[in-house]
Design a protein around this motif. Structure first.
Motif: not given
Length: 265
Positions: A114-135
């Motif tokens: 709600n606060k940042f207009d550049f933030l959305g949700f794109d499902e395909d973007a989350h097939f992503e190792h840069s973030t997942e390797t941290q989990a």
């Protein structure tokens, strides 16, 4: 239940809990921690390659950060395979890992969207190792924390820095900036390029990061350095290595480093 499924387990990191635990135990047997850091940790910079290459380097930052308690761990990483304008924030309920699922803080997700207009949700973007390797590291070290996953594409680092500033207002948030360094140079050239990046982070000098410094997560790095300058944070270099240390191939090397960022105490 709506779950952010693990998509790189079994490749970038093991898909079985006991194997991940063995990796972490091995990493932790290889160093001793300083007793007094004189630092209130607000963020870490960590790599995201396969654990056999960069796991030690990333684990070091998580192990030290785990001395503090955090309610939310916000992982910010670049999109490698999916073109994205702005950034995508995961709007699922939980985040899957072999160590058990991590709850996603959906209230915070909605506030940020709600606060940042550049933030959305794109499902395909989350097939992503840069973030997942941290989990798996997060689940191992912060059992009771919630996670936020933000994957960015084409975006001005200053916009991302405003988002980080907002998150840093809360004491109980930890920012995780995910990046590897130079890719596929000969060893000496890789070290030269990486040294520019390392000095840019150590000295909080964004102009150095604009020189021949290669990092796939450079936008995120510049954003956290911008926020560090605004908040008068210090940076602490932890570890640097390259894929050569593992492969002994000095013709095509990838660099990895980890840092702590926070308030001097």
């Amino acid at each position: 239940m709506d779950i952010r499924k693990a998509v790189v387990s079994g490749s970038f990191y093991p898909d079985r809990e006991e194997e991940i635990k063995k990796y972490i135990e091995h990493f932790n047997s290889s160093f001793t921690l300083e007793n007094d850091l004189n630092m209130n940790i607000k963020a870490i910079i960590v790599p995201h390659a396969g654990y056999i290459y960069s796991g030690f380097t990333a684990n070091l930052a998580y192990n030290i950060a785990a001395r503090q308690n955090f309610e939310n761990i916000i992982v910010i990483g670049p999109s490698h395979r999916h073109y994205l304008e702005g950034a995508s924030i995961a709007t699922k309920s939980e985040y899957e890992t072999p160590l058990g699922n991590i709850k996603i803080n959906l209230n915070l997700v909605e506030q940020l969207k709600n606060k940042f207009d550049f933030l959305g949700f794109d499902e395909d973007a989350h097939f992503e190792h840069s973030t997942e390797t941290q989990a798996p590291f997060i689940k191992n070290y912060f059992q009771n924390s919630k996670i936020i996953e933000i994957v960015y594409g084409k975006i001005d680092f200053k916009k991302l820095s405003f988002l980080i500033d907002e998150l840093l207002k809360k004491e109980n948030n930890l920012i995780v900036i995910s990046t590897d360094l130079s890719h596929f140079y000969k060893l000496e050239e890789a070290k030269h390029l990486d040294n520019i990046c390392l000095n840019g982070i150590i000295n909080k000098d964004i102009t150095l990061l604009d020189k021949p410094c290669e990092a796939c997560g450079k936008i995120g790095v510049k954003a956290i350095i911008e926020s560090s300058i605004k908040n008068n944070y210090i940076t602490k270099f932890l570890h640097y290595c390259t894929s050569y240390d593992r492969t002994k191939d000095n013709k095509s090397v990838v660099g990895y480093a980890s840092f702590l960022i926070g308030e001097k105490t």
